[in-house]
Design a protein around this motif. Sequence first.
Motif, short mmCIF file in Angstrom:
data_model
loop_
_atom_site.label_atom_id
_atom_site.label_comp_id
_atom_site.label_asym_id
_atom_site.label_seq_id
_atom_site.Cartn_x
_atom_site.Cartn_y
_atom_site.Cartn_z
N PHE A 106 -19.43 70.25 24.53
CA PHE A 106 -20.23 70.00 23.32
C PHE A 106 -19.35 69.60 22.15
O PHE A 106 -19.83 69.01 21.18
N LYS A 107 -18.07 69.89 22.25
CA LYS A 107 -17.18 69.61 21.13
C LYS A 107 -17.02 68.10 20.88
O LYS A 107 -16.52 67.70 19.84
N ASP A 138 -11.37 73.46 25.21
CA ASP A 138 -12.16 72.24 25.13
C ASP A 138 -12.00 71.45 23.84
O ASP A 138 -12.23 70.24 23.81
N PRO A 247 -23.52 80.29 23.83
CA PRO A 247 -22.23 80.83 24.28
C PRO A 247 -21.19 80.62 23.18
O PRO A 247 -20.98 79.48 22.76
N SER A 248 -20.57 81.69 22.72
CA SER A 248 -19.82 81.60 21.47
C SER A 248 -18.40 82.14 21.56
O SER A 248 -18.12 83.12 22.26
N GLY A 249 -17.50 81.48 20.81
CA GLY A 249 -16.11 81.91 20.71
C GLY A 249 -15.71 82.01 19.25
O GLY A 249 -15.54 83.08 18.69
N ASN A 250 -15.59 80.85 18.60
CA ASN A 250 -15.30 80.84 17.17
C ASN A 250 -16.57 80.77 16.32
O ASN A 250 -16.53 80.74 15.10
N PHE A 251 -17.70 80.67 16.96
CA PHE A 251 -19.02 80.74 16.32
C PHE A 251 -19.36 79.56 15.41
O PHE A 251 -20.23 79.66 14.55
N GLY A 252 -18.72 78.42 15.65
CA GLY A 252 -19.12 77.22 14.94
C GLY A 252 -20.47 76.73 15.42
O GLY A 252 -21.34 76.35 14.62
N ASN A 253 -20.66 76.77 16.73
CA ASN A 253 -21.91 76.30 17.31
C ASN A 253 -23.11 77.14 16.83
O ASN A 253 -24.13 76.59 16.41
N ALA A 301 -12.98 79.34 26.93
CA ALA A 301 -13.22 78.75 25.61
C ALA A 301 -13.83 79.77 24.64
O ALA A 301 -13.97 79.50 23.45
N MET A 302 -14.19 80.93 25.18
CA MET A 302 -14.75 81.98 24.31
C MET A 302 -13.79 83.18 24.19
O MET A 302 -14.20 84.25 23.75
N HIS A 356 -19.47 79.57 30.92
CA HIS A 356 -19.93 79.85 29.55
C HIS A 356 -21.45 79.83 29.48
O HIS A 356 -22.09 80.76 28.98
N THR A 381 -22.44 74.46 27.38
CA THR A 381 -21.46 73.96 26.42
C THR A 381 -20.40 73.08 27.05
O THR A 381 -19.70 72.35 26.36
N ALA A 382 -20.25 73.16 28.38
CA ALA A 382 -19.29 72.26 29.05
C ALA A 382 -19.78 71.98 30.46
O ALA A 382 -20.56 72.74 31.03
C1 LIG Z 1 -15.65 75.86 22.32
C2 LIG Z 1 -16.53 76.35 23.39
C3 LIG Z 1 -17.37 77.45 23.19
C4 LIG Z 1 -17.38 78.23 21.91
O1 LIG Z 1 -17.90 77.49 20.83
P1 LIG Z 1 -17.75 78.04 19.32
O2 LIG Z 1 -18.41 77.03 18.47
O3 LIG Z 1 -16.29 78.18 19.07
O4 LIG Z 1 -18.42 79.36 19.29
C5 LIG Z 1 -18.22 77.82 24.21
N1 LIG Z 1 -18.22 77.18 25.39
C6 LIG Z 1 -17.40 76.14 25.63
C7 LIG Z 1 -17.43 75.51 26.96
C8 LIG Z 1 -16.55 75.68 24.65
O5 LIG Z 1 -15.74 74.66 24.88
#
Ligand SMILES: *Cc1c(COP(=O)(O)O)cnc(C)c1O
Length: 432
Positions: A106-107, A138, A247-253, A301-302, A356, A381-382
């Motif tokens: 998604f990035k 990603d 699905p979240s890591g840095n929570f931008g999405n 990625a999370m 994810h 997300t990927a």
């Molecule tokens: C970056 C990423 C996330 C996390 O997205 P954030 O916006 O950082 O929360 C989740 N899944 C995948 C596959 C990613 O590449």
Amino acid sequence: MQLYSTNNPDNIVDLKEAVLKSLPEDRGLYMPTHIPKLSPEFFDRIEEYSFADIAYNVAITLIGDYISKDNIRGIIDRAINFPAPVKMHNDSIGTLELFHGPSLAFKDFGARFMAELISHFIKGEEKDITILVATSGDTGGAVAAGFYNTPGIEVIILYPKGKVSDLQEKQLTTLGKNITALEIDGTFDDCQAIVKQAFLDPELTKKYNLSSANSINIARLIPQTFYYFEAYKQVKKYGKKVVFSVPSGNFGNLTAGLLTKKMGLPIDHFIAATNINKIVPDYLETGVYKPKPSIPTISNAMDVGAPSNFTRLLALYDNDYTALKADVSGFYLNDDEDKMVMKDIYNLYGYVADPHGAIGYAAIKHFQKLNPDHIGVYLETAHPAKFLDIVNDVLPRPVDVPDRLQALVGKEKVAHSLPLEFEATKEWLINR
Ligand SMILES: *Cc1c(COP(=O)(O)O)cnc(C)c1O
């Protein structure tokens, strides 16, 4: 669009400054001073719009006071030129596939839009821009593809050694030209900390015109709102309340999703889905925010222990925990549970989810136990082929690998290995 720093509401800048600087000196994050709404007619007629037209309308609403309509049209047409389909498993749950861009994550939405926006802003400027970016997997590939061969911009990607998948690594270490990869002997959080420190270092900022492509940059957030509208368009016909699981890591999405709700998109609820790096689910449960060192998982990625957009989540809700909790629930799985869910999704629907997205799916199923009237959409997300070893290990048949990933397999990795200390990266940057 004007933006303020979350550390100082009186520190107000315009879009260009926020995008090119990424971070205010006071170490806050830029947030819009005002969140405009789309008209009720837009939502009534949303089915009549193409994805590009939706993106255009949302962009005009957000930044149309600052960039001309023609320029926005051009930026959208070049950056948002691949689809975001919702694939329904049945009448109550579906997945929003966000992996149809060049790097299959998604990035790509954020990276491509951002590359266009920066090119637009630096037209006619003399000094080149250097984008410093940390990746947990990603972001690097998306940013590398998004900025590849863009005049006036070079990209330096920091990634944690041994903690990204082979194909993810190939995406950022095989392009060359204006893309350089630094392999850091540390975690993603370490890479992110080095990038943040670089921005505040007087010697580095003297030598380089630094900008960031991490989701701390507001330019990434804007295009990530587009596909929530596009997904809503596709499930509107069911006439049910909608819950998105992110699905979240840095929570931008997730922040982008919540922004769409503030812009008037009729979404009932959001779920912050994570792996055992469950800082935000814990916060939602307890009201206490406790960043921790990140733990490696199969959903790499999370693997984020100090989510960089957490401040933005709070800012959207004026730091009101109760209000945030009303709109967002937390959910998490460990790796074994994640694998079981990937199997379930495959056995039930013949669908291959990546590690994810699978957590996002489980979050919806959990939510629907108490809220059976909602239609649930989890974000894929990927593409699952980005996590080939895991997916092939878990599922009974090998996942199809898209050509653009397969093409990377034989390519040679080029990266500079550096120790964990900030000084090492700094020295490398100063002396090159
Ligand atoms: C970056 C990423 C996330 C996390 O997205 P954030 O916006 O950082 O929360 C989740 N899944 C995948 C596959 C990613 O590449």
